[in-house]
Design a protein around this motif. Structure first.
Motif, mmCIF file in Angstrom:
data_model
loop_
_atom_site.group_PDB
_atom_site.id
_atom_site.type_symbol
_atom_site.label_atom_id
_atom_site.label_comp_id
_atom_site.label_asym_id
_atom_site.label_seq_id
_atom_site.Cartn_x
_atom_site.Cartn_y
_atom_site.Cartn_z
ATOM 1 N N THR A 65 53.560 24.702 13.303
ATOM 2 C CA THR A 65 54.290 25.761 12.605
ATOM 3 C C THR A 65 55.714 25.299 12.302
ATOM 4 O O THR A 65 56.221 24.362 12.926
ATOM 5 C CB THR A 65 54.359 27.049 13.438
ATOM 6 O OG1 THR A 65 55.116 26.798 14.634
ATOM 7 C CG2 THR A 65 52.963 27.549 13.815
ATOM 8 N N ARG A 66 56.351 25.993 11.366
ATOM 9 C CA ARG A 66 57.737 25.686 11.024
ATOM 10 C C ARG A 66 58.693 26.209 12.077
ATOM 11 O O ARG A 66 59.696 25.574 12.400
ATOM 12 C CB ARG A 66 58.110 26.317 9.669
ATOM 13 C CG ARG A 66 57.680 25.563 8.430
ATOM 14 C CD ARG A 66 58.487 24.309 8.178
ATOM 15 N NE ARG A 66 59.919 24.510 8.141
ATOM 16 C CZ ARG A 66 60.641 24.628 7.046
ATOM 17 N NH1 ARG A 66 60.062 24.601 5.874
ATOM 18 N NH2 ARG A 66 61.948 24.756 7.097
ATOM 19 N N THR A 67 58.424 27.402 12.613
ATOM 20 C CA THR A 67 59.371 28.060 13.511
ATOM 21 C C THR A 67 58.738 28.431 14.841
ATOM 22 O O THR A 67 57.517 28.531 14.959
ATOM 23 C CB THR A 67 59.929 29.340 12.856
ATOM 24 O OG1 THR A 67 58.864 30.296 12.730
ATOM 25 C CG2 THR A 67 60.503 29.043 11.483
ATOM 26 N N ARG A 68 59.586 28.678 15.829
ATOM 27 C CA ARG A 68 59.111 29.124 17.139
ATOM 28 C C ARG A 68 58.491 30.519 17.045
ATOM 29 O O ARG A 68 57.552 30.844 17.766
ATOM 30 C CB ARG A 68 60.264 29.134 18.136
ATOM 31 C CG ARG A 68 60.720 27.751 18.562
ATOM 32 C CD ARG A 68 61.876 27.839 19.539
ATOM 33 N NE ARG A 68 62.258 26.521 20.027
ATOM 34 C CZ ARG A 68 63.251 26.308 20.873
ATOM 35 N NH1 ARG A 68 63.964 27.334 21.310
ATOM 36 N NH2 ARG A 68 63.541 25.082 21.281
ATOM 37 N N LYS A 69 59.057 31.342 16.169
ATOM 38 C CA LYS A 69 58.517 32.688 15.991
ATOM 39 C C LYS A 69 57.067 32.630 15.533
ATOM 40 O O LYS A 69 56.210 33.380 16.020
ATOM 41 C CB LYS A 69 59.366 33.454 14.972
ATOM 42 C CG LYS A 69 58.915 34.889 14.747
ATOM 43 C CD LYS A 69 59.801 35.583 13.727
ATOM 44 C CE LYS A 69 59.323 37.022 13.489
ATOM 45 N NZ LYS A 69 60.177 37.704 12.475
ATOM 46 N N GLN A 70 56.768 31.727 14.602
ATOM 47 C CA GLN A 70 55.396 31.557 14.136
ATOM 48 C C GLN A 70 54.506 31.013 15.251
ATOM 49 O O GLN A 70 53.373 31.460 15.420
ATOM 50 C CB GLN A 70 55.381 30.622 12.926
ATOM 51 C CG GLN A 70 56.061 31.192 11.694
ATOM 52 C CD GLN A 70 56.275 30.160 10.603
ATOM 53 O OE1 GLN A 70 56.088 28.954 10.816
ATOM 54 N NE2 GLN A 70 56.676 30.609 9.430
ATOM 55 N N GLU A 107 56.980 25.127 23.360
ATOM 56 C CA GLU A 107 57.915 25.951 22.603
ATOM 57 C C GLU A 107 57.439 27.384 22.500
ATOM 58 O O GLU A 107 58.157 28.319 22.792
ATOM 59 C CB GLU A 107 58.093 25.372 21.184
ATOM 60 C CG GLU A 107 58.726 24.006 21.204
ATOM 61 C CD GLU A 107 58.348 23.221 19.974
ATOM 62 O OE1 GLU A 107 57.184 23.312 19.541
ATOM 63 O OE2 GLU A 107 59.210 22.518 19.441
ATOM 64 N N SER A 108 56.187 27.550 22.053
ATOM 65 C CA SER A 108 55.686 28.902 21.865
ATOM 66 C C SER A 108 55.501 29.604 23.208
ATOM 67 O O SER A 108 55.369 30.818 23.259
ATOM 68 C CB SER A 108 54.355 28.872 21.114
ATOM 69 O OG SER A 108 53.403 28.082 21.791
ATOM 70 N N THR A 117 55.888 23.088 17.132
ATOM 71 C CA THR A 117 56.566 23.080 15.842
ATOM 72 C C THR A 117 56.411 21.698 15.207
ATOM 73 O O THR A 117 56.143 20.706 15.891
ATOM 74 C CB THR A 117 58.059 23.390 15.983
ATOM 75 O OG1 THR A 117 58.681 22.379 16.785
ATOM 76 C CG2 THR A 117 58.279 24.761 16.609
ATOM 77 N N SER A 147 56.616 28.450 2.995
ATOM 78 C CA SER A 147 58.078 28.521 3.083
ATOM 79 C C SER A 147 58.713 28.174 1.739
ATOM 80 O O SER A 147 58.118 27.512 0.890
ATOM 81 C CB SER A 147 58.579 27.562 4.162
ATOM 82 O OG SER A 147 58.104 26.256 3.921
#
Length: 538
Positions: free
Chosen positions: A166-171, A190-191, A339, A358
């Motif tokens: 994923t691009r972001t930690r939120k994703q 990360e996640s 990520t 994105s």
């Protein structure tokens, strides 16, 4: 020097004199010294840390700070990916190269083709999901990832051979949370950050609320979490009606949902017991929850040597929240989630890349230092939010703005390149079915994918496109089995034999103070009984 494309300007300028001295000297064997720089400008994704790919591009284009003539060697072979994946990336990024405004970037991707060395059959699947908004996207993409994992498992693929990028930690967290809810074991540094857990943040909010009950931001955050978790029919009205209630009435509405919670309890309990009281009161754990368990372990670690206040704990939390994560072993039945930045340099038999939508030139969070008019001599420069209006602010501002656009586009394509070149056998790309005035959005990854399929005469308006043959994945071997804890046990210490005492209780004298002496005696007694059972002859 390896990974030279990630070297910052400061690092390079500091090293140049040392290298120049070495290159102009002779070795002990009367041989001229040499320097080898290895890198790939297409994989430069650390500009936010100072990485500057343009240095590498300039070097192999003949702009060297050294007196000796450089020799450029291209490494044309790809030893990682199957033929179909290599050929897809060659074709796709050659198509993208025409989109660049800057010639050096365009030439880089025009000449980026590689020759595959692996003979295994590869497979690429590009799916376009119809999403209504960002929130809907956060729901559909994790569900599609789960569907792909199920299909792969039916083919005999080990979960450990699957990586979700994923691009972001939120994703990452959205995917991790969904897969975890479906019973899929996951591994991610990360996640699986403890601070990504809504339940953990809710506990933190309540702890802080116990010392700052008039903070309206905390009140809103707590109410916002509760109305979502309890699925309140009219959340906005409830928040408005409750937001400014007095402290003693703030949680009264929870009685309708069978929840009894008293903020005063948090103030009277030890920090650890206060956290468990919140967990029990709001039923935050239905089964074992690794995030909350790690959070409780952190509280225990920080409060075991000496009682600490909520304020002190929250200060600790601010220091460690970005580092505290769940540590999980590498196993054969766990999907990896990370990520794209973390995946750089790695390879996986199967890569799933969701949220591939994105913006390519997203400068919404960018700023530029620009000179001010001469009559403001005391303040020569100012920090401006990047805006298209800068094109009309004179040559300097217009050039700075255009360079920012070019670099942002280059960095976005580099991130896409890294993501799509991690797979060795199968690559799944999940994008969005998005059009504007009947045309694909060329400023987004989805538009680039659709435009590419059109250029290859493969676009038909369908939602899924396949390249290559979907054969069973050849795995990397067995790593072991993951542990799946099922139950979380928590019980109040009030009116029980064992008591955890707050510092204030010890100082002022109370039944809790008496428990300090009592608990030691009971502990020794039960330990003796336990030892007698383990070593009856002794």
């Amino acid at each position: 020097m390896d990974e030279f494309q990630d070297t910052s300007a400061m690092q390079w300028n500091n090293i140049i004199p040392l290298i120049d001295h070495a290159l102009s000297s002779e070795t002990q064997r009367d041989q001229t010294a040499g320097l080898t720089l290895v890198g790939d400008a297409k994989q430069s994704i650390y500009r936010f840390r100072g990485g500057k790919a343009e240095q590498f591009i300039d070097l192999y284009n003949g702009q060297s700070p050294f007196s000796i003539k450089e020799k450029v060697t291209n490494l044309p072979y790809n030893y990682r990916s199957a033929k179909e994946i290599v050929e897809f990336n060659n074709s796709f990024f050659s198509y993208i190269s025409s989109k660049f405004n800057k010639p050096s970037y365009r030439e880089l991707f025009e000449n980026s083709g590689q020759q595959p060395k692996k003979e295994t059959t590869g497979y690429i699947n590009i799916s376009f999901l119809e999403t209504e908004n960002a929130e809907h996207e956060m729901e559909l993409h994790p569900a599609k990832v789960y569907e792909i994992i199920q299909n792969l498992e039916e083919q005999g693929t080990n979960k450990s051979d699957i990586c979700v990028l994923t691009r972001t930690r939120k994703q990452s967290f959205a995917v991790a949370n969904y897969l975890n809810d479906q019973g899929i074991s996951i591994v991610s540094s990360e996640s699986l950050l403890v601070a990504n857990s809504p339940q953990v943040l809710f506990i933190n909010d309540l702890l802080e609320f116990s010392i700052n009950p008039d903070d309206r931001n905390l009140r809103w955050s707590i109410l916002n979490y509760l109305v979502k978790e309890l699925k309140v029919s009219e959340p906005h009205q409830l928040i408005v009606a409750t937001l400014d209630q007095k402290e003693k009435y703030f949680f009264e509405w929870l009685n309708k949902f069978g929840i009894t919670f008293k903020l005063q309890e948090i103030r009277e309990l030890s920090l650890y017991e206060a956290a468990e009281y919140i967990i029990r009161s709001f039923s935050l754990i239905k089964s074992s929850d690794a995030y909350l368990q790690a959070y409780l372990d952190f509280i225990f670690e920080k409060s075991t040597k000496a009682a600490i206040s909520v304020t002190t704990f929250l200060e600790y939390w601010d220091q460690y929240s970005e580092k505290l994560s769940i540590v999980a072993p590498k196993t054969n039945d766990a999907v990896q989630i990370m990520t794209i930045h973390t995946s750089k340099g790695l390879e996986f038999p199967v890569v799933i890349y969701p949220f591939a939508n994105s913006r390519i030139k997203d400068i919404s969070k960018e700023y530029l230092w620009l000179p001010l008019p001469e009559d403001l001599a005391d303040i020569p420069v100012s920090y401006f939010k990047a805006s298209k209006k800068m094109l009309d602010w004179g040559n300097y501002a217009a050039e700075a703005y255009q360079n920012l656009l070019d670099q942002t586009e280059f960095d976005a394509i580099n991130i896409l390149y890294v993501a799509l070149t991690r797979a060795s056998q199968q690559l799944y790309i999940l994008s969005c079915y998005e059009f504007k005035n009947g045309q694909e959005c060329e400023d987004k990854v989805s538009g680039l994918l659709i435009g590419y399929l059109k250029s290859q005469n493969k676009w038909s308006g369908e939602k899924t496109y396949e390249i290559g043959e979907n054969l069973p994945v050849k795995g990397r071997g067995f790593f072991g089995k993951a542990l799946h804890p099922q139950e979380f046990y928590s019980s109040p210490t009030q009116n029980q034999i064992v008591k955890i005492v707050t510092l204030s209780g010890k100082l002022w004298g109370s039944t809790q103070e008496e428990a300090i002496n009592t608990v030691f005696l009971y502990t020794i007694f039960f330990l003796k009984l336990l030892l007698l059972k383990i070593f009856p002859k002794r």
